[in-house]
Design a protein around this motif. Structure first.
Motif, short mmCIF file in Angstrom:
data_model
loop_
_atom_site.label_atom_id
_atom_site.label_comp_id
_atom_site.label_asym_id
_atom_site.label_seq_id
_atom_site.Cartn_x
_atom_site.Cartn_y
_atom_site.Cartn_z
N LEU A 234 2.63 1.80 -3.47
CA LEU A 234 1.68 2.27 -4.48
C LEU A 234 1.22 3.70 -4.18
O LEU A 234 1.01 4.49 -5.10
N ALA A 235 1.09 4.04 -2.90
CA ALA A 235 0.60 5.37 -2.53
C ALA A 235 1.62 6.47 -2.80
O ALA A 235 1.25 7.63 -2.98
N LEU B 287 -2.36 2.31 -7.63
CA LEU B 287 -3.34 2.51 -6.57
C LEU B 287 -4.65 3.03 -7.10
O LEU B 287 -5.72 2.52 -6.78
N TRP B 288 -4.56 4.08 -7.92
CA TRP B 288 -5.77 4.72 -8.45
C TRP B 288 -5.97 4.33 -9.90
O TRP B 288 -5.03 4.03 -10.61
N LEU C 118 0.83 -1.20 0.00
CA LEU C 118 0.00 0.00 0.00
C LEU C 118 0.87 1.26 0.00
O LEU C 118 0.61 2.21 -0.75
N PRO D 70 0.52 7.27 -6.79
CA PRO D 70 -0.73 6.51 -6.92
C PRO D 70 -1.21 6.27 -8.35
O PRO D 70 -1.99 5.35 -8.59
N MET E 133 -9.48 -0.75 -5.47
CA MET E 133 -8.08 -0.41 -5.21
C MET E 133 -7.39 -1.61 -4.56
O MET E 133 -7.97 -2.25 -3.69
N PRO E 134 -6.14 -1.84 -4.95
CA PRO E 134 -5.39 -1.30 -6.10
C PRO E 134 -5.98 -1.78 -7.43
O PRO E 134 -6.67 -2.78 -7.48
#
Length: 244
Positions: free
Chosen positions: A182-183, A240-241, A179, A186, A229-230
């Protein structure tokens, strides 16, 4: 203004750089002496324009700013400093009037000192502001905020905001790493190989292992009503987005 001997300090703000914007040399000299004895580095600007130039070139940690100065007054300088960013500013004013304080609040001053002042009190005010702003900066540096997530990198905790409510995510270490990675970007598509190398470095060599951990992460997000998500990118990896 009496000048007693200041004592060295080891409190917050040690080695911070303070820009003193003051057109009266005697006051500037006294302030510099006290600040240096307290473990702070100093710069001196004798007019508003020079203060702005030094703020831009030297990037001080705090500005001690006299209201009445030649070329540009303190309010003009404060307005420009605030336009540039969040450098903390303490105003020096000879007039203890509410209008000065209201103007300072409007432009974003962090504190006020009214002349004549005790130099030791000025040092204490500076240290208090530096302590607060440096603590805020330290906190911000290890908290990653990417809507709808807030990720504390030091505590290894992640929360998600859904419909105004905060939900704590019970993630494994690998899920937390995925997380977080990826953040940080994103919208970027991260390949399985990249996620394997950065988030599962303990020897799990199969890329399909990434899929398994992502699936478990996605399920935990769906449990708090965060859908989709993801995002999986067929044949490549994850982001992520979704695309906007």
């Amino acid at each position: 203004m009496s000048m007693s001997h200041p004592s060295p300090s080891s409190s917050a703000g040690l080695q911070a750089l303070v820009l003193i914007a003051e057109d009266e040399p005697e006051i500037a000299d006294i302030l510099q002496a006290y600040l240096k004895r307290a473990g702070l580095r100093t710069l001196h600007a004798e007019d508003g324009r020079k203060a702005l130039d030094m703020h831009l070139s030297m990037k001080p940690d705090l500005v001690l700013l006299d209201v009445k100065m030649p070329k540009m007054d303190g309010w003009q300088v404060l307005s420009e400093v605030r336009h540039r960013g969040e450098t903390p500013v303490i105003m020096l004013t000879a007039m203890d009037q509410d209008i000065d304080k209201l103007m300072g609040l409007r432009f974003g001053a962090d504190d006020y000192v009214v002349k004549p002042f005790n130099p030791a009190e000025v040092v204490a005010r500076i240290q208090a502001v530096l302590r607060r702003t440096m603590a805020d900066a330290s906190h911000q540096s290890h908290v990653l905020r990417v809507p709808p997530f807030e990720i504390d990198l030091e505590q290894h905790e992640a929360v998600v905001q859904v419909s105004g409510d905060l939900h704590s995510l019970a993630l494994t270490l690998t899920e937390f790493r995925l997380l977080t990675h990826l953040a940080r970007a994103p919208k970027k598509v991260c390949t399985r190989a990249e996620l394997l190398a950065t988030c599962l470095p303990e020897g799990e060599a199969l890329e399909r292992t990434v899929d398994s951990h992502i699936s478990k992460l996605r399920k935990k997000l769906e449990d708090v009503n965060v859908k989709g998500m993801p995002v999986g990118i067929r044949g490549v990896g994850y982001r992520l987005w979704g695309a906007e």
